[in-house]
Structure formats: structure tokens, C-alpha cells
Design a protein around this motif. Structure first.
Motif, PDB file in Angstrom:
ATOM      1  N   SER A  70       0.845  -1.186   0.000  1.00 20.77           N
ATOM      2  CA  SER A  70       0.000   0.000   0.000  1.00 20.77           C
ATOM      3  C   SER A  70       0.884   1.240   0.000  1.00 20.77           C
ATOM      4  CB  SER A  70      -0.889  -0.001   1.250  1.00 20.77           C
ATOM      5  OG  SER A  70      -1.392   1.291   1.509  1.00 20.77           O
ATOM      6  N   ALA A  71       0.460   2.280  -0.719  1.00 18.88           N
ATOM      7  CA  ALA A  71       1.230   3.529  -0.768  1.00 18.88           C
ATOM      8  C   ALA A  71       1.328   4.196   0.598  1.00 18.88           C
ATOM      9  CB  ALA A  71       0.600   4.491  -1.774  1.00 18.88           C
ATOM     10  N   PHE A  72       0.483   3.769   1.544  1.00 18.74           N
ATOM     11  CA  PHE A  72       0.582   4.273   2.915  1.00 18.74           C
ATOM     12  C   PHE A  72       1.710   3.579   3.688  1.00 18.74           C
ATOM     13  CE2 PHE A  72      -3.716   6.362   4.135  1.00 18.74           C
ATOM     14  CZ  PHE A  72      -3.743   7.047   2.938  1.00 18.74           C
ATOM     15  N   HIS A  73       2.156   2.412   3.192  1.00 14.45           N
ATOM     16  CA  HIS A  73       3.188   1.631   3.876  1.00 14.45           C
ATOM     17  C   HIS A  73       4.500   1.586   3.100  1.00 14.45           C
ATOM     18  CE1 HIS A  73       0.612  -0.006   7.083  1.00 14.45           C
ATOM     19  NE2 HIS A  73      -0.342  -0.054   6.167  1.00 14.45           N
ATOM     20  N   LEU A  74       4.432   1.388   1.793  1.00 13.52           N
ATOM     21  CA  LEU A  74       5.635   1.287   0.966  1.00 13.52           C
ATOM     22  C   LEU A  74       6.391   2.618   0.997  1.00 13.52           C
ATOM     23  CD1 LEU A  74       7.223  -0.500  -1.097  1.00 13.52           C
ATOM     24  CD2 LEU A  74       5.858   0.635  -2.884  1.00 13.52           C
ATOM     25  N   LYS A  75       7.705   2.557   1.222  1.00  7.43           N
ATOM     26  CA  LYS A  75       8.474   3.790   1.399  1.00  7.43           C
ATOM     27  C   LYS A  75       9.451   4.042   0.250  1.00  7.43           C
ATOM     28  CE  LYS A  75       8.049   4.097   6.409  1.00  7.43           C
ATOM     29  NZ  LYS A  75       8.766   4.244   7.696  1.00  7.43           N
ATOM     30  N   LYS A  84      13.680   7.320   4.159  1.00 11.12           N
ATOM     31  CA  LYS A  84      12.546   6.883   3.354  1.00 11.12           C
ATOM     32  C   LYS A  84      11.250   7.355   3.990  1.00 11.12           C
ATOM     33  CE  LYS A  84      14.566   2.672   1.350  1.00 11.12           C
ATOM     34  NZ  LYS A  84      14.379   1.205   1.165  1.00 11.12           N
ATOM     35  N   VAL A  85      10.297   7.732   3.137  1.00  8.81           N
ATOM     36  CA  VAL A  85       8.974   8.128   3.615  1.00  8.81           C
ATOM     37  C   VAL A  85       7.926   7.431   2.748  1.00  8.81           C
ATOM     38  CG1 VAL A  85       9.812  10.351   4.451  1.00  8.81           C
ATOM     39  CG2 VAL A  85       8.827  10.196   2.167  1.00  8.81           C
ATOM     40  N   PRO A  86       6.710   7.281   3.229  1.00  8.12           N
ATOM     41  CA  PRO A  86       5.680   6.594   2.452  1.00  8.12           C
ATOM     42  C   PRO A  86       5.449   7.235   1.080  1.00  8.12           C
ATOM     43  CG  PRO A  86       4.977   6.805   4.718  1.00  8.12           C
ATOM     44  CD  PRO A  86       6.226   7.618   4.590  1.00  8.12           C
ATOM     45  N   VAL A  87       5.209   6.406   0.098  1.00  5.66           N
ATOM     46  CA  VAL A  87       4.967   6.877  -1.264  1.00  5.66           C
ATOM     47  C   VAL A  87       3.863   7.930  -1.290  1.00  5.66           C
ATOM     48  CG1 VAL A  87       4.089   6.188  -3.537  1.00  5.66           C
ATOM     49  CG2 VAL A  87       5.815   4.795  -2.387  1.00  5.66           C
ATOM     50  N   GLU A  88       2.804   7.713  -0.516  1.00  2.00           N
ATOM     51  CA  GLU A  88       1.694   8.664  -0.496  1.00  2.00           C
ATOM     52  C   GLU A  88       2.177  10.062  -0.102  1.00  2.00           C
ATOM     53  OE1 GLU A  88      -2.053   9.942  -1.238  1.00  2.00           O
ATOM     54  OE2 GLU A  88      -1.421   7.864  -1.470  1.00  2.00           O
ATOM     55  N   THR A 110       1.731  12.127   8.422  1.00  5.51           N
ATOM     56  CA  THR A 110       1.252  10.765   8.207  1.00  5.51           C
ATOM     57  C   THR A 110       0.651  10.704   6.804  1.00  5.51           C
ATOM     58  OG1 THR A 110      -0.994  11.162   9.008  1.00  5.51           O
ATOM     59  CG2 THR A 110       0.682  10.569  10.651  1.00  5.51           C
ATOM     60  N   PRO A 111       0.638   9.536   6.164  1.00  2.79           N
ATOM     61  CA  PRO A 111       0.044   9.449   4.833  1.00  2.79           C
ATOM     62  C   PRO A 111      -1.396   9.951   4.785  1.00  2.79           C
ATOM     63  CG  PRO A 111       1.298   7.470   5.303  1.00  2.79           C
ATOM     64  CD  PRO A 111       1.265   8.263   6.576  1.00  2.79           C
ATOM     65  N   TRP A 147       5.939   6.382 -11.563  1.00  6.08           N
ATOM     66  CA  TRP A 147       7.400   6.428 -11.453  1.00  6.08           C
ATOM     67  C   TRP A 147       7.840   6.357  -9.993  1.00  6.08           C
ATOM     68  CZ3 TRP A 147      10.678  10.425  -9.520  1.00  6.08           C
ATOM     69  CH2 TRP A 147      12.041  10.219  -9.763  1.00  6.08           C
ATOM     70  N   LEU A 148       7.189   7.124  -9.127  1.00  5.60           N
ATOM     71  CA  LEU A 148       7.501   7.076  -7.703  1.00  5.60           C
ATOM     72  C   LEU A 148       7.307   5.669  -7.142  1.00  5.60           C
ATOM     73  CD1 LEU A 148       5.903  10.286  -6.142  1.00  5.60           C
ATOM     74  CD2 LEU A 148       8.340   9.823  -6.472  1.00  5.60           C
ATOM     75  N   TYR A 149       6.152   5.082  -7.450  1.00  7.91           N
ATOM     76  CA  TYR A 149       5.804   3.789  -6.881  1.00  7.91           C
ATOM     77  C   TYR A 149       6.781   2.710  -7.356  1.00  7.91           C
ATOM     78  CZ  TYR A 149       2.891  -0.037  -5.173  1.00  7.91           C
ATOM     79  OH  TYR A 149       2.428  -1.148  -4.504  1.00  7.91           O
ATOM     80  N   ILE A 150       7.089   2.701  -8.635  1.00  5.76           N
ATOM     81  CA  ILE A 150       7.998   1.696  -9.185  1.00  5.76           C
ATOM     82  C   ILE A 150       9.390   1.842  -8.585  1.00  5.76           C
ATOM     83  CG2 ILE A 150       9.227   1.047 -11.307  1.00  5.76           C
ATOM     84  CD1 ILE A 150       6.541   1.403 -12.761  1.00  5.76           C
ATOM     85  N   ASN A 151       9.847   3.078  -8.406  1.00  9.09           N
ATOM     86  CA  ASN A 151      11.165   3.263  -7.804  1.00  9.09           C
ATOM     87  C   ASN A 151      11.172   2.876  -6.337  1.00  9.09           C
ATOM     88  OD1 ASN A 151      13.559   4.619  -9.449  1.00  9.09           O
ATOM     89  ND2 ASN A 151      11.605   5.197 -10.388  1.00  9.09           N
ATOM     90  N   ALA A 152      10.051   3.070  -5.652  1.00  7.29           N
ATOM     91  CA  ALA A 152       9.950   2.597  -4.279  1.00  7.29           C
ATOM     92  C   ALA A 152      10.069   1.072  -4.227  1.00  7.29           C
ATOM     93  CB  ALA A 152       8.640   3.051  -3.656  1.00  7.29           C
TER      94      ALA A 152
END
Length: 214
Positions: A70-75, A84-88, A110-111, A147-152
Motif C-alpha cells: 500500500s502507498a501508505f506503507h511502501l516507502k 525513506k517516507v511513504p509513497v503517499e 502521516t500518509p 514512477w515514484l511507486y515503481i522506484n519505491a
């Protein structure tokens, strides 16, 4: 009845297609109700693709991998912060509006708070995105988020081997009539590009962008 997408990796640009699953919607805000909808959507997908594994990516997922992605958890690494910070948070902090932004203090929120920050609604028209000194365009519409998510994901390889085993991805909270970016679509895109040997091109935004202009 409700209709929600299942994102499926494919081998040609734009590298993801959608299967629209129709199912009976279970109303309510309880996690149990959300999970009933996830199960119903996955069942609709399996009627058409019985041998394909499908993963819900959200905090409501019944699979631990889906929760962690989840974008709230994946950093995502933010080099200027050295952490690192959450993707969101990275995504919301990167929005540049006609009358404000980027609001990089949202890295530390927080996300949930980052997503709900009132400045994102009161700062005019969204013009572009910004990350680490670079300005990114709005179009294609999901380019910056993906792009952000894939790099995370590339920065968290402990998840990627298992992720590659799936052929369908959902996010029960995503309604295509109301939202644009979707973590399930980004995950499907990662799997597609991974199978094509194109993940190295994702590290640079410019080379990632070029994948969609072939």
C-alpha cells in the motif's frame, strides 16, 4: 452492482490493461465489508481467468504483501532528507499548483494527513509535480505517481520476487470515476516492465517517460 478494475500486465505499451469486474457491492466502512468486496471482485476476475493469481494492494488486503505494498506503507527514499517516507507522502508533497506548492513539509506528515491536507484543495490548479529539484509533467496522467511507486519497489526488493508471481492487481478503494492514480495499476506496470527487462529504464524519470512515447 458495482464495477471495478483489475489491472493486468501486458507486453506492449502502455503495458497494463484493465479487466472490469462486475459484482454485488457490500456497503459500509468496516474492514470486513471492504474485504467482502475484494473477494467478490477477485471472484469475478477468476471466472474469466481461473489460473491467474490476483493481489489486492491496499491496507484492507487479506494478503500481507498487499498491505505492505500500500502507498501508505511502501516507502520511497528522499535523498535530501536522508530517509525513506511513504509513497503517499512523497506524491502529495510533490504537487505544484498555480497558487502554491510543492508542500514538502508533507514528507513528515502521516500518509492520511498528507492526503487530506487542505492546501491541496485551496492552492489553485495542479500544474506539475516536483521531486528532488526536478519538475515532472502532468501528462501522461499517471506518469509521476507510477514512477515514484515503481522506484519505491526497486528500493524494497524484499517484496518484488513474490510480486512478480501475480497476474492481476486490485485496489478496492480505487474508483476510476473519482480518482486517477492507483497503486494496483503501478504494481501491474512494475510486473510488466520487469518481465520485459525494462526496470533499469525506470530509475531515470526521462527514460521512464520515453517508454510511453515509443
Amino acid at each position: 452492482m458495482a464495477v471495478r478494475p483489475v489491472f493486468v500486465p501486458v507486453s506492449k505499451a502502455p503495458y497494463v490493461t484493465k479487466f472490469m469486474g462486475e459484482f454485488t457491492w457490500n456497503g459500509g466502512f468496516a474492514v470486513s465489508q471492504k474485504q467482502k468486496n475484494i473477494a467478490a471482485l477477485h471472484q469475478a476476475f477468476h471466472k474469466r481467468f481461473p489460473d491467474d493469481k490476483v493481489l489486492e494492494i491496499s491496507s484492507k488486503s487479506m494478503q500481507e504483501l498487499g498491505v505492505q505494498l500500500s502507498a501508505f506503507h511502501l516507502k520511497k527514499e528522499v535523498p535530501s532528507l536522508g530517509q525513506k517516507v511513504p509513497v503517499e507522502c512523497v506524491f502529495q508533497a510533490g504537487k505544484v499548483f498555480s497558487e502554491g506548492g510543492p508542500f514538502t513539509d508533507l514528507y513528515m506528515a502521516t500518509p492520511r494527513d498528507a492526503k487530506r491536507d487542505q492546501r491541496l484543495k485551496s492552492s489553485g490548479v495542479l500544474r506539475s509535480f516536483f521531486f528532488e529539484g526536478n519538475t515532472m509533467p502532468l501528462m501522461p496522467r499517471t506518469i509521476f505517481y507510477n514512477w515514484l511507486y515503481i522506484n519505491a519497489l526497486l528500493e524494497n526488493p524484499q517484496y518484488t520476487q513474490e510480486l512478480m508471481q501475480f497476474n492481476g492487481f486490485t485496489d478496492i478503494e480505487f474508483n476510476p470515476e473519482k480518482s486517477i492514480n492507483c497503486q494496483a495499476e503501478a504494481a501491474a506496470l512494475f510486473v510488466s516492465l520487469g518481465r520485459l527487462g525494462l526496470l533499469e529504464a525506470c530509475k531515470s524519470f526521462d527514460s521512464f517517460f520515453a517508454l510511453f512515447s515509443r
